[in-house]
Design an enzyme around this catalytic site. Structure first.
Site, PDB file in Angstrom:
ATOM      1  N   ASN A  14       5.989   1.811   1.618  1.00 48.89           N
ATOM      2  CA  ASN A  14       4.592   1.846   1.176  1.00 48.89           C
ATOM      3  C   ASN A  14       4.048   3.262   1.114  1.00 48.89           C
ATOM      4  O   ASN A  14       4.509   4.136   1.854  1.00 48.89           O
ATOM      5  CB  ASN A  14       3.736   1.009   2.138  1.00 48.89           C
ATOM      6  CG  ASN A  14       3.885  -0.474   1.887  1.00 48.89           C
ATOM      7  OD1 ASN A  14       3.933  -0.912   0.753  1.00 48.89           O
ATOM      8  ND2 ASN A  14       3.966  -1.250   2.960  1.00 48.89           N
ATOM      9  N   CYS A  62       7.992  -5.676  -3.167  1.00 49.33           N
ATOM     10  CA  CYS A  62       7.004  -6.091  -2.166  1.00 49.33           C
ATOM     11  C   CYS A  62       7.263  -7.552  -1.824  1.00 49.33           C
ATOM     12  O   CYS A  62       7.791  -8.301  -2.645  1.00 49.33           O
ATOM     13  CB  CYS A  62       5.593  -5.915  -2.721  1.00 49.33           C
ATOM     14  SG  CYS A  62       4.264  -6.346  -1.567  1.00 49.33           S
ATOM     15  N   HIS A  79      -0.144  -4.483  -3.892  1.00 45.93           N
ATOM     16  CA  HIS A  79      -1.217  -4.776  -2.935  1.00 45.93           C
ATOM     17  C   HIS A  79      -2.579  -4.916  -3.609  1.00 45.93           C
ATOM     18  O   HIS A  79      -3.622  -4.747  -2.976  1.00 45.93           O
ATOM     19  CB  HIS A  79      -1.276  -3.724  -1.814  1.00 45.93           C
ATOM     20  CG  HIS A  79      -0.108  -3.803  -0.890  1.00 45.93           C
ATOM     21  ND1 HIS A  79       0.041  -3.002   0.224  1.00 45.93           N
ATOM     22  CD2 HIS A  79       1.001  -4.595  -0.901  1.00 45.93           C
ATOM     23  CE1 HIS A  79       1.164  -3.293   0.844  1.00 45.93           C
ATOM     24  NE2 HIS A  79       1.760  -4.267   0.180  1.00 45.93           N
ATOM     25  N   TYR A 122      -4.480  -8.709   0.468  1.00 45.67           N
ATOM     26  CA  TYR A 122      -4.997  -7.337   0.485  1.00 45.67           C
ATOM     27  C   TYR A 122      -6.331  -7.215  -0.242  1.00 45.67           C
ATOM     28  O   TYR A 122      -7.058  -6.247  -0.043  1.00 45.67           O
ATOM     29  CB  TYR A 122      -3.986  -6.375  -0.152  1.00 45.67           C
ATOM     30  CG  TYR A 122      -2.840  -6.034   0.756  1.00 45.67           C
ATOM     31  CD1 TYR A 122      -2.927  -5.010   1.687  1.00 45.67           C
ATOM     32  CD2 TYR A 122      -1.652  -6.763   0.701  1.00 45.67           C
ATOM     33  CE1 TYR A 122      -1.873  -4.701   2.532  1.00 45.67           C
ATOM     34  CE2 TYR A 122      -0.587  -6.468   1.543  1.00 45.67           C
ATOM     35  CZ  TYR A 122      -0.710  -5.433   2.452  1.00 45.67           C
ATOM     36  OH  TYR A 122       0.335  -5.133   3.294  1.00 45.67           O
TER      37      TYR A 122
END
Length: 421
Positions: free
Chosen positions: A144, A164, A194, A244
């Protein structure tokens, strides 16, 4: 087949190894190399990894090394899962932004920018060494912030794909709600890393029946509780946002919560100490139950699927990946990195067509894409003004006084990792 994991000393690596062992028919690894500069920790993880392979009857060889060049030589794929600065840096990312009333999180907002500035130069150095040693290797990035890191890799001309676990986690949950096999669930997944929305949930493939309305009607309360968002919001949106998105849709509420409890980094650091004690037990030959609380659910399945597809194995034909936009979303630049369903094969990944995106989601994507462009510029070239511009552009910050203060805080907390500071 040889696969190398950079950051192989992570306490999460046994989850990955367990997936390699269970899914060896999908990804037949002959040699797995775990690379990490933390040699004592690496040996603990490597020992458990070998015992997991032995317990599950996997004949592959597991090698541990602190020598990156040796580790990546001859690798068919290199998986990046490193954390520059460790949990200590993560704890800072999660705390100092709160002083300005901004969310403290390791992949978004000011903390996410700090992680990008620490990480991008290191990853690019690793990738260049992979290219010198083995230019044909695929680089799979799980580090990340995946979108920014993958964009840096692609811009530098590397054979890279970002990965992811959010999409595969939702796929598994939706399959459970629907009473079908996960392979039967195809997500209309769109956004940035995200920052994604499930705009459809299809049975059987990209052209299958969309059962998202049925899913929201019958299981909306459970889905909303998992996301920690109100059910009426999901009904009004008509989609399932990534968890997120709570940092955006309930920012002030999240900040109040974060100010009243220990950081996630502190929780993970304590968990890692317990896990390493467990890994030291020579009788342990399977991943411990505690590892499920570490995060990254289904990461191993996603990694196996992606590596198998890229290397000509039997991976799923459609997978959610991070790659160049290349016209898929016409409101974003071609060189933006998006997270969507794509076909995966030895020649790379190709995004599937995406229907017109609701302006409510497209606008936020465009805003965050602009921030990511500025963030990557700051990571590559440094400088206080570039950091300030990126923070000012971020929708979770956006005010010049906050951006100014956060810039000074970011540099002060990360000076040892910033060559230009």
């Amino acid at each position: 087949m040889k696969l190398t994991v950079v950051g192989g000393g992570s306490t999460y690596t046994p989850e990955l190894v367990d997936g390699f062992a269970r899914l060896r028919d999908t990804l037949p690894i002959e040699e797995l190399v775990l690379v990490d500069p933390a040699e004592e920790r690496l040996e603990l993880v490597g020992g458990l990894a070998r015992r997991i392979f032995a317990r599950q009857g996997h004949g592959g060889r597991i090698v541990t090394t602190a020598d990156l060049d040796r580790g990546v030589e001859g690798a068919d794929a290199v998986l990046l899962q490193l954390r520059v600065g460790g949990q200590a840096a993560r704890e800072q990312d999660e705390t100092w932004p709160l002083e300005c009333g901004c969310v403290g999180q390791e992949t978004t907002g000011a903390g996410g920018l700090a992680k990008a500035l620490r990480t991008v130069p290191v990853v690019l150095d690793i990738a260049e060494r992979v290219r010198r040693t083995n230019p044909g290797a695929w680089i799979i990035d799980f580090t990340n912030p995946v979108g920014i890191v993958t964009r840096a890799l692609l811009r530098a001309g590397h054979r890279a794909v970002g990965l992811c676990n959010v999409a595969i986690g939702l796929q598994r949950k939706f399959a459970g709600h629907l009473g079908v096999a996960p392979a039967d669930v195809h997500l209309d997944h769109v956004g940035l890393n995200h920052l994604t929305w499930e705009t459809g949930v299809r049975l059987g493939g990209p052209s299958g029946e969309d059962v998202l309305p049925k899913l929201l009607s019958g299981h909306g309360d459970t889905i909303a509780a998992d996301l920690r968002l109100p059910r009426p919001l999901l009904d009004r949106l008509g989609v399932v946002p990534s968890y997120y998105l709570r940092y955006y849709y309930a920012h002030d509420e999240v900040v109040r919560e974060l100010r009243t409890k220990p950081s996630r980094a502190a929780e993970v650091a304590a968990m890692e100490r317990r896990l390493l004690d467990m890994y030291a037990d020579p009788a342990l030959d399977e991943k411990p139950a505690l590892l499920a609380k570490r995060g990254g659910a289904y990461y191993s399945e996603a990694a196996v699927d992606l590596a198998a597809g890229l290397l000509g194995g039997s991976g799923s034909p459609y997978q959610v990946v991070n790659t160049y936009n290349a016209g898929t979303l016409p409101f974003l630049p071609d060189d933006a990195v998006i997270e969507v369903q794509a076909t995966v094969g030895p020649t790379g990944v190709t995004p599937l067509p995406v229907p017109a995106v609701d302006p409510l989601f497209a606008g936020l994507m465009a805003n965050v894409t602009a921030y990511e462009d500025l963030a990557l510029d700051a990571a590559l070239r440094g400088g206080r003004d570039r950091v300030f511009r990126a923070l000012l552009a971020h929708p979770l910050i956006g005010q010049y006084a906050y951006a100014d203060t956060l810039t000074d805080q970011l540099i002060a907390h990360n000076r040892e990792h910033l060559t230009w500071a």
